[in-house]
Write an enzyme that holds these catalytic residues in place. Structure first.
Site, PDB file in Angstrom:
ATOM      1  N   GLY A   5      -0.655  38.019 -24.501  1.00  0.00           N
ATOM      2  CA  GLY A   5      -1.230  37.645 -25.885  1.00  0.00           C
ATOM      3  C   GLY A   5      -0.185  36.703 -26.311  1.00  0.00           C
ATOM      4  N   ARG A  66      -4.844  33.374 -19.951  1.00  0.00           N
ATOM      5  CA  ARG A  66      -5.468  34.550 -18.691  1.00  0.00           C
ATOM      6  C   ARG A  66      -5.410  34.478 -16.950  1.00  0.00           C
ATOM      7  NH1 ARG A  66      -4.508  38.278 -23.108  1.00  0.00           N
ATOM      8  NH2 ARG A  66      -5.783  37.855 -25.013  1.00  0.00           N
ATOM      9  N   ASP A  97       1.969  44.965 -20.651  1.00  0.00           N
ATOM     10  CA  ASP A  97       1.543  45.943 -19.054  1.00  0.00           C
ATOM     11  C   ASP A  97       1.119  45.530 -18.228  1.00  0.00           C
ATOM     12  OD1 ASP A  97      -0.389  46.199 -21.419  1.00  0.00           O
ATOM     13  OD2 ASP A  97       0.760  48.024 -20.904  1.00  0.00           O
ATOM     14  N   GLY A  98       0.723  44.232 -19.161  1.00  0.00           N
ATOM     15  CA  GLY A  98      -0.960  43.828 -17.968  1.00  0.00           C
ATOM     16  C   GLY A  98      -0.073  42.951 -16.922  1.00  0.00           C
ATOM     17  N   SER A  99       0.496  41.796 -17.419  1.00  0.00           N
ATOM     18  CA  SER A  99       1.101  41.255 -16.824  1.00  0.00           C
ATOM     19  C   SER A  99       2.756  41.232 -15.856  1.00  0.00           C
ATOM     20  CB  SER A  99       2.026  39.586 -17.472  1.00  0.00           C
ATOM     21  OG  SER A  99       1.586  39.954 -18.795  1.00  0.00           O
ATOM     22  N   THR A 120       4.172  41.930 -27.483  1.00  0.00           N
ATOM     23  CA  THR A 120       3.233  41.950 -27.928  1.00  0.00           C
ATOM     24  C   THR A 120       3.206  42.640 -29.598  1.00  0.00           C
ATOM     25  OG1 THR A 120       0.959  43.207 -28.502  1.00  0.00           O
ATOM     26  CG2 THR A 120       2.736  44.546 -26.684  1.00  0.00           C
ATOM     27  N   ILE A 121       2.663  41.942 -30.690  1.00  0.00           N
ATOM     28  CA  ILE A 121       2.318  42.117 -31.609  1.00  0.00           C
ATOM     29  C   ILE A 121       1.950  43.597 -32.199  1.00  0.00           C
ATOM     30  CG2 ILE A 121       1.984  39.712 -33.105  1.00  0.00           C
ATOM     31  CD1 ILE A 121      -0.366  40.739 -33.358  1.00  0.00           C
ATOM     32  N   ASP A 122       0.903  44.501 -30.977  1.00  0.00           N
ATOM     33  CA  ASP A 122       0.383  45.664 -30.911  1.00  0.00           C
ATOM     34  C   ASP A 122       1.554  46.396 -30.716  1.00  0.00           C
ATOM     35  OD1 ASP A 122      -1.979  44.119 -30.981  1.00  0.00           O
ATOM     36  OD2 ASP A 122      -2.614  44.871 -29.300  1.00  0.00           O
ATOM     37  N   ASP A 124       2.255  48.163 -28.336  1.00  0.00           N
ATOM     38  CA  ASP A 124       1.881  49.332 -27.733  1.00  0.00           C
ATOM     39  C   ASP A 124       2.248  49.541 -26.280  1.00  0.00           C
ATOM     40  OD1 ASP A 124       0.890  47.260 -26.635  1.00  0.00           O
ATOM     41  OD2 ASP A 124      -1.420  47.482 -27.141  1.00  0.00           O
ATOM     42  N   ARG A 166      -5.159  46.042 -30.963  1.00  0.00           N
ATOM     43  CA  ARG A 166      -6.578  46.378 -30.273  1.00  0.00           C
ATOM     44  C   ARG A 166      -6.978  47.912 -29.888  1.00  0.00           C
ATOM     45  NH1 ARG A 166      -7.727  42.218 -26.009  1.00  0.00           N
ATOM     46  NH2 ARG A 166      -5.741  41.913 -25.724  1.00  0.00           N
ATOM     47  N   ALA A 181      -0.298  51.135 -49.676  1.00  0.00           N
ATOM     48  CA  ALA A 181      -2.236  50.773 -49.138  1.00  0.00           C
ATOM     49  C   ALA A 181      -2.631  52.300 -49.376  1.00  0.00           C
ATOM     50  CB  ALA A 181      -2.281  50.735 -48.224  1.00  0.00           C
ATOM     51  N   GLU A 217      -8.270  47.421 -36.503  1.00  0.00           N
ATOM     52  CA  GLU A 217      -9.271  46.497 -35.690  1.00  0.00           C
ATOM     53  C   GLU A 217      -9.995  47.452 -35.223  1.00  0.00           C
ATOM     54  OE1 GLU A 217      -8.521  43.408 -33.129  1.00  0.00           O
ATOM     55  OE2 GLU A 217      -6.820  43.438 -32.412  1.00  0.00           O
ATOM     56  N   HIS A 244      -5.945  36.076 -36.378  1.00  0.00           N
ATOM     57  CA  HIS A 244      -4.915  35.421 -36.066  1.00  0.00           C
ATOM     58  C   HIS A 244      -3.561  35.411 -36.348  1.00  0.00           C
ATOM     59  CE1 HIS A 244      -8.143  35.741 -32.407  1.00  0.00           C
ATOM     60  NE2 HIS A 244      -7.103  35.447 -32.059  1.00  0.00           N
TER      61      HIS A 244
HETATM   62  O1  F6P Z   1      -2.864  42.241 -28.354  1.00  0.00           O
HETATM   63  C1  F6P Z   1      -2.393  41.048 -28.588  1.00  0.00           C
HETATM   64  C2  F6P Z   1      -3.419  41.132 -29.183  1.00  0.00           C
HETATM   65  O2  F6P Z   1      -3.756  39.840 -30.540  1.00  0.00           O
HETATM   66  C3  F6P Z   1      -4.520  41.933 -30.066  1.00  0.00           C
HETATM   67  O3  F6P Z   1      -3.278  42.448 -31.643  1.00  0.00           O
HETATM   68  C4  F6P Z   1      -5.913  41.621 -30.594  1.00  0.00           C
HETATM   69  O4  F6P Z   1      -6.855  42.453 -29.660  1.00  0.00           O
HETATM   70  C5  F6P Z   1      -5.945  40.467 -29.350  1.00  0.00           C
HETATM   71  O5  F6P Z   1      -4.741  40.160 -28.783  1.00  0.00           O
HETATM   72  C6  F6P Z   1      -6.382  39.167 -29.990  1.00  0.00           C
HETATM   73  O6  F6P Z   1      -7.195  38.699 -28.390  1.00  0.00           O
HETATM   74  P1  F6P Z   1      -7.310  37.121 -28.671  1.00  0.00           P
HETATM   75  O7  F6P Z   1      -6.292  36.508 -28.825  1.00  0.00           O
HETATM   76  O8  F6P Z   1      -7.929  37.388 -26.419  1.00  0.00           O
HETATM   77  O9  F6P Z   1      -8.780  37.583 -29.583  1.00  0.00           O
END
Ligand code: F6P
Length: 314
Positions: A5, A66, A97-99, A120-122, A124, A166, A181, A217, A244
């Site tokens: 991503g 991918r 980490d997948g890459s 990664t924005i996550d 993680d 994710r 919030a 999400e 996105h």
């Molecule tokens: O891993 C980054 C991310 O933006 C997650 O936060 C999200 O769930 C996922 O990618 C969305 O993936 P895609 O762009 O393939 O829909």
């Protein structure tokens, strides 16, 4: 190369890595479209023309893709041949980490050393407190929540805002806390709607005019939570899925600086002869971690953030 991503900060990291490598007497190349480009020979010299605009552009100008073909040895061989014909003997991969695992497999096959930059924005990736792109994303979410609160206040409404991440609630937690919030649901914290109802019913009865709930999400609760607020708290509730928009945008100053730090460390790591290290940022220091460690751990959200968020999940 960038892979997985996209995340803000990837471009400045590519630019800085190319410049630092050139300064060290190496000849830097750019691999377009991640693992797919490595297989399909989308590899070009890192000229000034090609790195133009990388300092301030979001996403990844090298693009990402991918590729399941990389799991097959014949395609990894094809990728290795592409590198060999140009005498490319080191790689920097900016991604998740997948890459990193894919490049580690490639290292085991052909002994091409690589350095990984977490992006990664996550947020993680195990072993690092920070991944490129997170700050830009958090600021994008903050701007969105602040805007939504304006309209929520104007109409006495509740809003559920779904953030990305994710399997990780880091984005949801940090923005819920910093935007004030009232509710936050994330995979890391068991939530209790009954106790949330107890906490907020009184406030609504006593004149609360708006309410912001952040749902990651990963909990898959956004629709349900919106209906629940409507029915249980008797507030007109709406759902906004940010989607996105969170991934794009010009990298913040922080992400640009972090890109420079990670990229410089990656070039240094390869110069020092390391073969498969992942760059990390821990307790304010740039360092490296072994790919085995990164692959074997689970991401950790700081205890303070979890503690503060518990009161928003109950
Ligand atoms: O891993 C980054 C991310 O933006 C997650 O936060 C999200 O769930 C996922 O990618 C969305 O993936 P895609 O762009 O393939 O829909």
């Amino acid at each position: 190369m960038t892979s997985g991503g996209d995340a803000a900060g990837m471009n400045p990291a590519v630019l800085c890595a190319a410049e630092q490598a050139a300064k060290s007497g190496m000849k830097p190349y750019l691999i377009y479209e991640g693992l797919r480009g490595l297989i399909d020979d989308e590899i070009y010299e890192a000229t000034k023309e090609r790195t133009k605009g990388m300092l301030y552009t979001g996403g990844t100008l090298l693009r990402s893709a991918r590729s399941t073909r990389f799991f097959e040895e014949k395609y990894r061989q094809q990728a290795f041949d592409n590198l060999q014909k140009r005498n490319i003997n080191k790689l920097i991969v900016i991604g998740g980490d997948g890459s990193f695992n894919a490049l580690n497999q490639f290292y085991n096959d052909f002994q091409v050393p690589f350095a990984g930059i977490p992006a990664t924005i996550d947020n993680d990736i195990p072993g690092t407190d920070y991944c490129l792109g997170v700050d830009t994303c958090q600021n994008m979410i903050r701007t969105s929540i602040d805007s939504i609160r304006d309209t929520a206040n104007s109409f006495n409404r509740a809003f559920v805002i779904e953030t990305m991440g994710r399997h990780c609630g880091y984005l949801a937690m940090t923005t819920a806390l910093t935007c004030g919030a009232e509710i936050c649901l994330v995979p890391e914290i068991p939530y209790d709607l009954d106790s949330i109802a107890k906490r907020l019913k009184n406030e609504v009865a006593n004149g609360r005019k708006s309410l912001i709930a952040i749902a990651a999400e990963g909990v898959r609760m956004s629709d349900h939570l919106t209906r629940w607020i409507n029915d249980t708290l008797n507030m007109d509730a709406r759902l906004t899925v940010l989607g996105h928009i969170q991934r794009g945008g010009s990298p913040t100053v922080y992400d640009r600086i972090m890109a420079f730090k990670f990229a410089t460390a990656a070039v240094e790591s390869l110069k020092a002869g390391h073969t498969n290290k992942i760059m990390t940022f821990r307790e304010g220091q740039i360092g490296t971690e072994s790919i085995d460690y990164v692959a074997g751990q689970k991401p950790v959200v700081p205890e303070l953030i979890l503690d503060l968020c518990r009161s928003l999940s109950h």
